[in-house]
Design an enzyme around this catalytic site. Sequence first.
Site, mmCIF file in Angstrom:
data_model
loop_
_atom_site.group_PDB
_atom_site.id
_atom_site.type_symbol
_atom_site.label_atom_id
_atom_site.label_comp_id
_atom_site.label_asym_id
_atom_site.label_seq_id
_atom_site.Cartn_x
_atom_site.Cartn_y
_atom_site.Cartn_z
ATOM 1 N N HIS A 222 21.431 -2.484 -1.168
ATOM 2 C CA HIS A 222 20.639 -2.793 0.180
ATOM 3 C C HIS A 222 20.889 -3.802 0.596
ATOM 4 C CE1 HIS A 222 16.964 -2.913 -1.469
ATOM 5 N NE2 HIS A 222 16.762 -3.620 -0.685
ATOM 6 N N GLU B 239 17.060 -9.756 -3.858
ATOM 7 C CA GLU B 239 16.162 -8.482 -5.473
ATOM 8 C C GLU B 239 16.716 -7.916 -5.952
ATOM 9 O OE1 GLU B 239 15.159 -5.487 -2.394
ATOM 10 O OE2 GLU B 239 12.481 -5.624 -3.401
ATOM 11 N N HIS C 112 6.426 -2.564 -3.843
ATOM 12 C CA HIS C 112 6.415 -2.883 -2.322
ATOM 13 C C HIS C 112 5.782 -1.184 -1.643
ATOM 14 C CE1 HIS C 112 9.145 -5.777 -1.423
ATOM 15 N NE2 HIS C 112 10.201 -5.058 -1.709
ATOM 16 N N HIS D 214 17.782 -10.410 2.359
ATOM 17 C CA HIS D 214 17.844 -10.682 0.989
ATOM 18 C C HIS D 214 19.094 -9.322 0.828
ATOM 19 C CE1 HIS D 214 14.630 -7.266 0.715
ATOM 20 N NE2 HIS D 214 15.675 -6.432 0.368
ATOM 21 N N HIS E 251 15.578 3.734 1.921
ATOM 22 C CA HIS E 251 16.584 2.577 2.406
ATOM 23 C C HIS E 251 18.198 2.560 1.860
ATOM 24 C CE1 HIS E 251 15.214 -0.094 -0.112
ATOM 25 N NE2 HIS E 251 14.514 -1.251 0.732
ATOM 26 N N TYR F 106 11.554 -10.613 -5.599
ATOM 27 C CA TYR F 106 12.062 -11.271 -4.339
ATOM 28 C C TYR F 106 12.336 -12.470 -5.274
ATOM 29 C CZ TYR F 106 10.963 -8.405 -0.364
ATOM 30 O OH TYR F 106 11.408 -6.835 0.477
HETATM 31 FE FE LIG Z 1 14.361 -4.734 -0.531
#
Ligand SMILES: [Fe+2]
Length: 311
Positions: free
Chosen positions: A154, A267, A248, A216, A201, A257
């Site tokens: 992503h 990431e 997260h 990122h 996501h 990161y």
């Molecule tokens: Fe991410």
Amino acid sequence: MAIQGVLRPGHAQIRVLNLEQGVHFYRDVLGLLETGRDDQGRVYFKAWDEQDHNSVVIREADRAGIDFFAFKVLDNDTLLHFERALNDYGLETSRMPAGEMLETGERVRFTLPTGHLIELYADKTWVGNDSAELNPAPWNANAEKGIAPIRMDHCLLYGPDTAAAKKILIEVLGFQLVERTLTPDREGEIALWLSCSNKAHDIAFVEHSEPGKLHHVAFQLESWEKVLRAADIMAMNDVPVDIGPTRHGITRGCTIYAWDPSGNRFETFMGGYQTYPDHKPITWTFEGLGEGGGLDYAHRKLHDTFLTVVT
Ligand SMILES: [Fe+2]
């Protein structure tokens, strides 16, 4: 077949300041496989477990950042359908011819209100993952070279008018909103996580005054142990780390990161939950993003770099 329409993130073209330094990083440190170079000087890579010819393309430029981010769609009828739907919505599209990118079919391009060039395509040459098609082993030697993510997963993009971008992705391309963070006054949304699949996501946005910025591109690993191994490899290779290893709160991904040699953040992560079309979006307050652990659940703070450092 349940997943139709937009299938998944397909490729990202990233600008690097020095090509061979970029090749060394993406191939030898991140551990992507180099799959080709074209007459424009671009270098193509795929993650070891990806099936298609390429997912990351780098080119040398004076400034770092992202040229475009693409999604693979089911087939050419779907591509035509989305091209017409984007035009009907009032967005201009253009077509990049088959072969303009190595081993990649025609691409339909449009620009989001955030200033990001997005592409859709249906065809990219299948090259497999070097595992047998009959009774395959679970991994092979490519899975041990460098950090060796299984896939490009992503991206997080920064730009203005993310509300309009959200509307296009949901209403035209069939994405769903999975999580969001409210502005400090709670009147609007400062960040959005959207899925075209049942991943937590496939693309995310943060509201930002400058258009077209990259926060990122993310690469998925299979386990927390592999995230920690990635941290070791980053340290061994003097890769500057931004945040992590940590988790997260948002998406629940376990993450690092860090920055490539040109300053593009990337990431490496594992985990995250699965979402389904009948799930309701999760909402975080602005304080929740920071002290609530949305960004960094272990340290429960908003790192300064999160909202300020982009390429
Ligand atoms: Fe991410």
